[in-house]
Write a protein that holds these residues in place. Structure first.
Motif, short mmCIF file in Angstrom:
data_model
loop_
_atom_site.label_atom_id
_atom_site.label_comp_id
_atom_site.label_asym_id
_atom_site.label_seq_id
_atom_site.Cartn_x
_atom_site.Cartn_y
_atom_site.Cartn_z
N ASP A 112 0.85 -1.20 0.00
CA ASP A 112 0.18 -0.15 0.04
C ASP A 112 1.03 1.39 -0.08
O ASP A 112 1.93 1.44 0.76
CB ASP A 112 -0.90 0.14 1.49
CG ASP A 112 -2.14 0.88 1.02
OD1 ASP A 112 -2.35 1.47 -0.07
OD2 ASP A 112 -3.07 0.88 2.08
N LEU A 113 0.52 2.35 -0.88
CA LEU A 113 1.19 3.55 -1.04
C LEU A 113 0.15 4.48 -0.63
O LEU A 113 -0.89 4.50 -1.38
CB LEU A 113 1.99 3.70 -2.10
CG LEU A 113 2.80 2.42 -2.53
CD1 LEU A 113 3.29 2.49 -3.94
CD2 LEU A 113 3.92 2.80 -1.66
N LYS A 114 0.43 5.47 0.35
CA LYS A 114 -0.42 6.58 0.83
C LYS A 114 0.13 8.03 0.97
O LYS A 114 1.45 8.04 1.15
CB LYS A 114 -1.21 6.27 2.09
CG LYS A 114 -1.77 4.88 2.00
CD LYS A 114 -2.59 4.91 3.19
CE LYS A 114 -3.33 3.56 3.64
NZ LYS A 114 -4.39 3.46 4.64
N HIS A 115 -0.69 8.95 0.28
CA HIS A 115 -0.27 10.15 0.44
C HIS A 115 -0.53 10.37 1.98
O HIS A 115 -1.69 10.57 2.26
CB HIS A 115 -0.91 11.20 -0.20
CG HIS A 115 -0.79 12.71 -0.07
ND1 HIS A 115 -1.68 13.54 0.52
CD2 HIS A 115 0.50 13.45 -0.15
CE1 HIS A 115 -1.18 14.68 0.94
NE2 HIS A 115 0.05 14.67 0.21
N SER A 116 0.50 10.89 2.84
CA SER A 116 0.35 11.25 4.30
C SER A 116 1.37 11.89 4.85
O SER A 116 2.61 11.68 4.28
CB SER A 116 0.17 9.87 5.06
OG SER A 116 0.01 10.01 6.32
N THR A 117 1.31 12.61 5.87
CA THR A 117 2.42 13.19 6.58
C THR A 117 2.95 12.30 7.50
O THR A 117 2.01 11.37 7.95
CB THR A 117 1.96 14.59 7.29
OG1 THR A 117 0.92 14.16 8.33
CG2 THR A 117 1.46 15.43 6.33
N CYS A 118 4.12 12.43 8.06
CA CYS A 118 4.44 11.69 9.31
C CYS A 118 3.73 11.80 10.47
O CYS A 118 3.76 10.75 11.35
CB CYS A 118 5.96 11.64 9.21
SG CYS A 118 6.61 13.06 10.05
N GLU A 119 3.00 12.82 10.64
CA GLU A 119 2.33 12.98 11.74
C GLU A 119 1.02 12.44 12.04
O GLU A 119 0.57 12.36 13.09
CB GLU A 119 2.32 14.57 11.97
CG GLU A 119 3.55 15.32 12.35
CD GLU A 119 4.34 15.86 10.85
OE1 GLU A 119 5.15 16.52 11.10
OE2 GLU A 119 3.48 15.61 9.85
#
Length: 130
Positions: A112-119
């Motif tokens: 799975d690959l997602k657009h996300s911040t590490c927070e």
């Protein structure tokens, strides 16, 4: 293109990461290894895969789920896959995640690959071993 959410508001870093950062890092990776950068005067070049290979050698990858935080276009996915990890990734940059999705869509080990911040990692707790 949807906007990133950073603690309930638009992420102020989004525009920067979606500007020309993908192209910049692709150039930097091409010069990975030892020495000085030709792209950023006086800067050392970015690391190559050696250090990551050494770190990952200490893990038992069988059945292990690895999360690459800041995965970019999947720069290290080949290494992770060669070590038998199931790979997922997040990145703050839509451009980087879209390139990773295009590049790795047929690889069974890339889960799975997602657009996300590490927070605000958008995965269930305790899903990853590495």
């Amino acid at each position: 293109m949807e906007e990133s959410n950073y603690y309930g508001k638009l992420d102020p870093r989004q525009k920067y990461w979606d500007s020309n950062y993908l192209e910049y890092w692709e150039k930097r990776v091409l010069e990975a290894g030892k020495g000085l950068s030709n792209i950023v005067s006086g800067d050392t070049v970015t690391e190559d895969e050696y250090i990551y290979d050494q770190i990952l050698s200490s893990f038992d990858p069988i059945g292990s789920n690895l999360l690459d935080v800041g995965c970019a276009w999947g720069r290290f996915f080949s290494l992770f896959i060669s070590k038998n990890f199931n790979v997922s990734g997040i990145d703050i940059s839509y451009k980087m995640i879209e390139k990773a999705k295009n590049k790795w869509s047929k690889e069974k080990s890339v889960i799975d690959l997602k657009h996300s911040t590490c927070e605000e990692i958008k995965f269930a707790d305790s899903l990853f071993d590495v």
